[in-house]
Design an enzyme around this catalytic site. Structure first.
Site, PDB file in Angstrom:
ATOM      1  N   PRO A 104       6.036   2.044 -10.192  1.00  0.00           N
ATOM      2  CG  PRO A 104       7.768   2.936  -8.893  1.00  0.00           C
ATOM      3  CD  PRO A 104       7.238   2.871 -10.286  1.00  0.00           C
ATOM      4  CG  ASP A 105       1.840   0.184  -5.510  1.00  0.00           C
ATOM      5  OD1 ASP A 105       2.953   0.378  -4.982  1.00  0.00           O
ATOM      6  OD2 ASP A 105       1.081  -0.734  -5.166  1.00  0.00           O
ATOM      7  CG  PHE A 106       0.858   6.451  -3.898  1.00  0.00           C
ATOM      8  CD1 PHE A 106       1.855   6.972  -4.691  1.00  0.00           C
ATOM      9  CD2 PHE A 106      -0.256   7.240  -3.628  1.00  0.00           C
ATOM     10  CE1 PHE A 106       1.757   8.247  -5.234  1.00  0.00           C
ATOM     11  CE2 PHE A 106      -0.370   8.521  -4.159  1.00  0.00           C
ATOM     12  CZ  PHE A 106       0.634   9.012  -4.965  1.00  0.00           C
ATOM     13  NE  ARG A 107      -1.883   4.741   0.660  1.00  0.00           N
ATOM     14  CZ  ARG A 107      -2.337   5.488  -0.347  1.00  0.00           C
ATOM     15  NH1 ARG A 107      -2.485   4.967  -1.554  1.00  0.00           N
ATOM     16  NH2 ARG A 107      -2.662   6.752  -0.153  1.00  0.00           N
ATOM     17  CG  ASP A 111      -0.061   5.346 -15.810  1.00  0.00           C
ATOM     18  OD1 ASP A 111      -1.041   5.435 -16.561  1.00  0.00           O
ATOM     19  OD2 ASP A 111       0.067   4.423 -14.978  1.00  0.00           O
ATOM     20  CG  ASN A 168      -3.265   4.507 -12.396  1.00  0.00           C
ATOM     21  OD1 ASN A 168      -3.286   4.634 -11.179  1.00  0.00           O
ATOM     22  ND2 ASN A 168      -3.203   3.334 -12.996  1.00  0.00           N
ATOM     23  CG  HIS A 202      -6.606  11.261  -8.440  1.00  0.00           C
ATOM     24  ND1 HIS A 202      -6.166  10.244  -7.630  1.00  0.00           N
ATOM     25  CD2 HIS A 202      -7.790  11.653  -7.920  1.00  0.00           C
ATOM     26  CE1 HIS A 202      -7.062  10.033  -6.663  1.00  0.00           C
ATOM     27  NE2 HIS A 202      -8.055  10.866  -6.823  1.00  0.00           N
TER      28      HIS A 202
HETATM   29  P1  CNA Z   1      -1.923   2.526  -3.970  1.00  0.00           P
HETATM   30  O1  CNA Z   1      -2.430   3.118  -2.730  1.00  0.00           O
HETATM   31  O2  CNA Z   1      -0.454   2.405  -4.130  1.00  0.00           O
HETATM   32  O3  CNA Z   1      -2.611   1.077  -4.104  1.00  0.00           O
HETATM   33  C1  CNA Z   1      -2.268   0.167  -5.116  1.00  0.00           C
HETATM   34  C2  CNA Z   1      -2.992  -1.142  -4.845  1.00  0.00           C
HETATM   35  O4  CNA Z   1      -2.725  -2.001  -5.917  1.00  0.00           O
HETATM   36  C3  CNA Z   1      -2.551  -1.830  -3.546  1.00  0.00           C
HETATM   37  O5  CNA Z   1      -3.664  -2.346  -2.876  1.00  0.00           O
HETATM   38  C4  CNA Z   1      -1.651  -2.960  -4.064  1.00  0.00           C
HETATM   39  O6  CNA Z   1      -1.677  -4.100  -3.240  1.00  0.00           O
HETATM   40  C5  CNA Z   1      -2.277  -3.252  -5.408  1.00  0.00           C
HETATM   41  N1  CNA Z   1      -1.295  -3.777  -6.372  1.00  0.00           N
HETATM   42  C6  CNA Z   1      -0.139  -3.202  -6.771  1.00  0.00           C
HETATM   43  N2  CNA Z   1       0.483  -3.980  -7.679  1.00  0.00           N
HETATM   44  C7  CNA Z   1      -0.297  -5.084  -7.824  1.00  0.00           C
HETATM   45  C8  CNA Z   1      -0.188  -6.261  -8.595  1.00  0.00           C
HETATM   46  N3  CNA Z   1       0.836  -6.460  -9.417  1.00  0.00           N
HETATM   47  N4  CNA Z   1      -1.148  -7.197  -8.476  1.00  0.00           N
HETATM   48  C9  CNA Z   1      -2.206  -7.008  -7.649  1.00  0.00           C
HETATM   49  N5  CNA Z   1      -2.377  -5.912  -6.896  1.00  0.00           N
HETATM   50  C10 CNA Z   1      -1.436  -4.948  -6.986  1.00  0.00           C
HETATM   51  O7  CNA Z   1      -2.482   3.304  -5.260  1.00  0.00           O
HETATM   52  P2  CNA Z   1      -3.953   3.866  -5.519  1.00  0.00           P
HETATM   53  O8  CNA Z   1      -4.088   3.966  -6.984  1.00  0.00           O
HETATM   54  O9  CNA Z   1      -4.996   3.183  -4.756  1.00  0.00           O
HETATM   55  O10 CNA Z   1      -3.823   5.318  -4.887  1.00  0.00           O
HETATM   56  C11 CNA Z   1      -4.249   6.395  -5.563  1.00  0.00           C
HETATM   57  C12 CNA Z   1      -3.109   7.335  -5.957  1.00  0.00           C
HETATM   58  C13 CNA Z   1      -1.916   6.638  -6.498  1.00  0.00           C
HETATM   59  C14 CNA Z   1      -3.564   8.193  -7.078  1.00  0.00           C
HETATM   60  O11 CNA Z   1      -3.720   9.512  -6.661  1.00  0.00           O
HETATM   61  C15 CNA Z   1      -2.507   8.095  -8.186  1.00  0.00           C
HETATM   62  O12 CNA Z   1      -2.260   9.328  -8.781  1.00  0.00           O
HETATM   63  C16 CNA Z   1      -1.321   7.583  -7.502  1.00  0.00           C
HETATM   64  N6  CNA Z   1      -0.316   6.863  -8.294  1.00  0.00           N
HETATM   65  C17 CNA Z   1      -0.476   6.677  -9.633  1.00  0.00           C
HETATM   66  C18 CNA Z   1       0.491   5.996 -10.355  1.00  0.00           C
HETATM   67  C19 CNA Z   1       0.289   5.824 -11.818  1.00  0.00           C
HETATM   68  O13 CNA Z   1      -0.268   6.702 -12.469  1.00  0.00           O
HETATM   69  N7  CNA Z   1       0.712   4.669 -12.380  1.00  0.00           N
HETATM   70  C20 CNA Z   1       1.624   5.485  -9.712  1.00  0.00           C
HETATM   71  C21 CNA Z   1       1.755   5.707  -8.333  1.00  0.00           C
HETATM   72  C22 CNA Z   1       0.794   6.392  -7.636  1.00  0.00           C
END
Ligand code: CNA
Length: 319
Positions: free
Chosen positions: A64-67, A140, A138, A157
Site C-alpha cells: 500500500p502507498d501512504f495516501r 521496499d 520507496n 528516504h
Molecule cells: P503517497 O503520498 O502515498 O503517493 C502515492 C501516489 O501514487 C498518489 O498520488 C497515488 O494516487 C499514486 N498511485 C498509487 N497507486 C497508483 C496506481 N496503481 N496507479 C497510479 N497511481 C498510483 O506516496 P509518496 O511516495 O509520494 O510519498 C512518499 C513517502 C511514501 C516516502 O517517504 C516513502 O517512504 C513512503 N512509502 C513507501 C512505500 C514503499 O516503499 N513501497 C510504501 C508506502 C509509503
C-alpha cells in the site's frame, strides 16, 4: 554534515487543490503525452533520463502507498495506536515508542514482495543506456531487487539494507536488526543502548549523502519521468522543479500532483492519468520494448526465487 532534512508532509491533500487546478485534473491536459515522449525517445533526444518515483510504483506489487484513500497506510493505521498518521515516521515519536514503526516494518521488510512491470520498465531504460539516475522515495528495495544497479539508484528516504542506532548512529548488523524486529524484540545499540532502527529516513532526519547527486543530475537531465508519487514530502518533492525549463517532464500517476497542478502547465509538461501499470505497459508497447521487458522479468524472477530459496535453507540450517 548533510545540508538537508526530510521536513515532512506539506499536509495538503489533492482534494485541497484550487478549483482551477481540479478542473484541469478532470481532463488530462495532454491526450498524447506518452506519444510525444515516445517520439522524442525514438528520435534519440532523451539519453539522460531522470526518473522520480514514489509508493505508487509498488502498489502493483501489493504494497500500500501512504495516501490513496481507503487502501493507503494512512487510512489503515488504527492498529498501531498512534496519535496521527505521520507519527509512525516521526523520529521523536520513535525515540519514545518504537513499537508502532516496528510493527509496520514487519510488513514492509524486503523479501515479502516482488518487483512489478513498472520496476522492470525502469530497468529497461537503464539497459537501453538511457537512464541517468532513478530517485526513489520507496523503502521496499524493489528497485534493487529488479536489477537496477546501485550506481543508477538514489534511495532518497533510505532503506532496510542497513541499520544503526537512532541516537548515536553506530552501525548495527541489518540482518540482526531484522531478526529482532520480526521476533517482536527491540534491537539495541551495543555502544549507547538506545534503540536501533533500519536506516529508513524519518521526518526530522538527514537525507543520505547520495541524495545530493541531484545537484549534478537534474541540470543534466533531458527528460524527467515522474511516477507514482503525491509529491508531498520535501525536499524530495521540489526536485522535479530543478530540471531546465526546456526539458520535457512526463507525469504518470492516478491524479495530477505538485507543480503538475499549476495552471498553465509548463510548455513541455505532459500528464497521463490512470493506473500506473497500464500506463507503463502502453508506454513500453509504443517503444516496442514489451518483449524485452517480459524477458528480463522472467530471468530476474528466477534469480529472485533462487536467492530466496538459498536464504530459507540457510535460516533452516541455523535454527
Ligand atoms: P503517497 O503520498 O502515498 O503517493 C502515492 C501516489 O501514487 C498518489 O498520488 C497515488 O494516487 C499514486 N498511485 C498509487 N497507486 C497508483 C496506481 N496503481 N496507479 C497510479 N497511481 C498510483 O506516496 P509518496 O511516495 O509520494 O510519498 C512518499 C513517502 C511514501 C516516502 O517517504 C516513502 O517512504 C513512503 N512509502 C513507501 C512505500 C514503499 O516503499 N513501497 C510504501 C508506502 C509509503
Amino acid at each position: 554534515m548533510h545540508r538537508s532534512k526530510v521536513v515532512g508532509d506539506k499536509n495538503s491533500s489533492d482534494s485541497q487543490l484550487s478549483e482551477q487546478a481540479q478542473c484541469c485534473l478532470r481532463k488530462p491536459v495532454s491526450q498524447s503525452g506518452l506519444e510525444a515522449v515516445v517520439r522524442l525517445i525514438k528520435l534519440g533526444r532523451c539519453k539522460n533520463i531522470v526518473v522520480v518515483a514514489g509508493a505508487g510504483i509498488s502498489t502493483a506489487s501489493g504494497i500500500p502507498d501512504f495516501r490513496t484513500p481507503g487502501t493507503g497506510l494512512y487510512a489503515n493505521l488504527e492498529k498501531y495506536n498512534i496519535p496521527y498518521p505521520e507519527s509512525i515516521f516521526n523520529i521523536d515519536y520513535f525515540s519514545n515508542d518504537p513499537l508502532p514503526f516496528f510493527s509496520l516494518a514487519k510488513s514492509l521488510y524486503p523479501g515479502n514482495h516482488r518487483p512489478n512491470y513498472i520496476h522492470y520498465f525502469i530497468r529497461m531504460l537503464h539497459q537501453k543506456g538511457l537512464l541517468l539516475r532513478m530517485y526513489t522515495q520507496n523503502i521496499d528495495g524493489l528497485e534493487k531487487s529488479c536489477g537496477i544497479p546501485e550506481d543508477k539508484l538514489v534511495e532518497a528516504h533510505g532503506s532496510f539494507a542497513t541499520a544503526s542506532c537512532h541516537l548515536c548512529y553506530t552501525p548495527y548488523p541489518a540482518q540482526e536488526a531484522k531478526e529482532a524486529i520480526m521476533n517482536d524484540k527491540i534491537p539495541t545499540c551495543s555502544f549507547c543502548a538506545a534503540t536501533v532502527k533500519p536506516d529508513v529516513v524519518f521526518f526530522g532526519e538527514d537525507l543520505p549523502q547520495k541524495y545530493f547527486l541531484n545537484t549534478e543530475d537534474f541540470p543534466k537531465a533531458d527528460l524527467l519521468l515522474v511516477m507514482g508519487t503525491s509529491l508531498q514530502i520535501e525536499p524530495f518533492a521540489s526536485l522535479v522543479n530543478t530540471v531546465r525549463p526546456s526539458v520535457p517532464r512526463l507525469l504518470l500517476n492516478r491524479n495530477a500532483v505538485g507543480s503538475f497542478t499549476k495552471v498553465p502547465l509548463r510548455k513541455k509538461d505532459f500528464i497521463e492519468l490512470g493506473n500506473l501499470e497500464d500506463l507503463v505497459r502502453t508506454f513500453a508497447q509504443l517503444l516496442d520494448w514489451n518483449e524485452d521487458i517480459e524477458e528480463i522479468m522472467r530471468a530476474q524472477e528466477t534469480v529472485i526465487s533462487n536467492a530466496s530459496f538459498c536464504q530459507q535453507s540457510e535460516l533452516q540450517t541455523r535454527s
